[in-house]
Design an enzyme around this catalytic site. Structure first.
Site, short mmCIF file in Angstrom:
data_model
loop_
_atom_site.label_atom_id
_atom_site.label_comp_id
_atom_site.label_asym_id
_atom_site.label_seq_id
_atom_site.Cartn_x
_atom_site.Cartn_y
_atom_site.Cartn_z
CG HIS A 260 1.22 5.23 3.98
ND1 HIS A 260 0.62 5.03 5.17
CD2 HIS A 260 2.01 4.01 4.03
CE1 HIS A 260 0.90 4.18 6.01
NE2 HIS A 260 1.76 3.30 5.16
CG HIS B 72 -0.17 -0.28 2.62
ND1 HIS B 72 0.04 -1.35 2.83
CD2 HIS B 72 0.19 0.79 3.37
CE1 HIS B 72 0.78 -1.24 4.14
NE2 HIS B 72 0.70 0.09 4.41
P1 5GP Z 1 2.37 0.38 7.43
O1 5GP Z 1 2.96 0.51 8.64
O2 5GP Z 1 2.14 -1.31 6.90
O3 5GP Z 1 3.01 1.19 6.17
O4 5GP Z 1 1.03 0.83 7.24
C1 5GP Z 1 -0.18 0.27 7.65
C2 5GP Z 1 -1.31 1.42 7.88
O5 5GP Z 1 -2.52 0.63 7.60
C3 5GP Z 1 -1.42 2.08 8.93
O6 5GP Z 1 -1.03 3.56 8.86
C4 5GP Z 1 -2.48 1.84 9.91
O7 5GP Z 1 -2.97 3.02 10.65
C5 5GP Z 1 -3.45 1.21 8.57
N1 5GP Z 1 -4.16 0.55 8.83
C6 5GP Z 1 -4.18 -0.77 9.68
N2 5GP Z 1 -5.29 -1.33 9.83
C7 5GP Z 1 -6.20 -0.80 9.05
C8 5GP Z 1 -7.54 -0.78 9.16
O8 5GP Z 1 -8.15 -1.86 9.58
N3 5GP Z 1 -8.29 0.04 8.19
C9 5GP Z 1 -7.83 1.29 7.91
N4 5GP Z 1 -8.40 2.18 6.93
N5 5GP Z 1 -6.40 1.54 7.92
C10 5GP Z 1 -5.69 0.48 8.46
#
Ligand code: 5GP
Ligand code: ZN
Length: 146
Positions: free
Chosen positions: A103, A101
């Site tokens: 951001h 994903h």
């Molecule tokens: P990472 O740390 O993997 O780059 O980012 C994961 C992101 O997913 C985090 O910013 C976290 O807040 C978001 N996230 C985790 N679980 C969920 C969810 O159930 N729904 C949404 N909308 N975001 C999520």
């Protein structure tokens, strides 16, 4: 799709999400723990733990969605003078959700958000070092399924 992946669950509309954009290949929705108001995640609909797992052609649509959303954020009325895009590709890079994903984080002067490397990072590398690293990466590219 992966059964226990939260983002796949959102794609299937089996978990709540505040969706901002959808097309055949991607979905974009609000991050539940925003770094700044308006923090959006763009995901490929196809499950891929890491960027390298995405089928050829499926990465481009993610960035195309990001292009449109970065425009929309600046015209949303939310505080957004710039956008930081961040993709944590792997646990050590800070990835927590293993469905790749991107951001999109709205930015403004003094918002307090930023990458903060410890002292010693960011020195100018010497050319031989860069050439060696570039050659290694070219060899990697030759091995990857392009
Ligand atoms: P990472 O740390 O993997 O780059 O980012 C994961 C992101 O997913 C985090 O910013 C976290 O807040 C978001 N996230 C985790 N679980 C969920 C969810 O159930 N729904 C949404 N909308 N975001 C999520
Ligand atoms: Zn998934």
């Amino acid at each position: 799709m992966s059964g226990d992946c939260i983002f796949c669950t959102i794609v299937r509309r089996e978990a709540p999400a505040s969706i901002v954009r959808e097309d055949a290949d991607t979905l974009a929705f609000m991050d539940i723990q925003p770094m700044n108001p308006g923090h959006v995640l763009v995901i490929p609909k196809a499950h891929a733990a890491f960027l390298k797992d995405l089928p050829r052609g499926q990465a481009g649509p993610v960035f195309e969605a990001a292009r449109e959303i970065s425009f929309a954020l600046r015209h949303s009325g939310l505080r957004c003078d710039a956008v930081s895009m961040y993709l944590a590709d792997g646990k050590e890079a800070g990835q927590d959700v293993f469905h790749t994903h991107l951001h999109l984080i709205p930015r403004f002067a003094g918002d307090g958000f930023g990458l903060r490397p410890t002292p010693g990072f960011g020195r100018i590398a010497d050319r031989a070092e860069l050439e060696d690293q570039a050659a290694r990466i070219r060899r990697g590219l030759a091995q990857s399924a392009r």
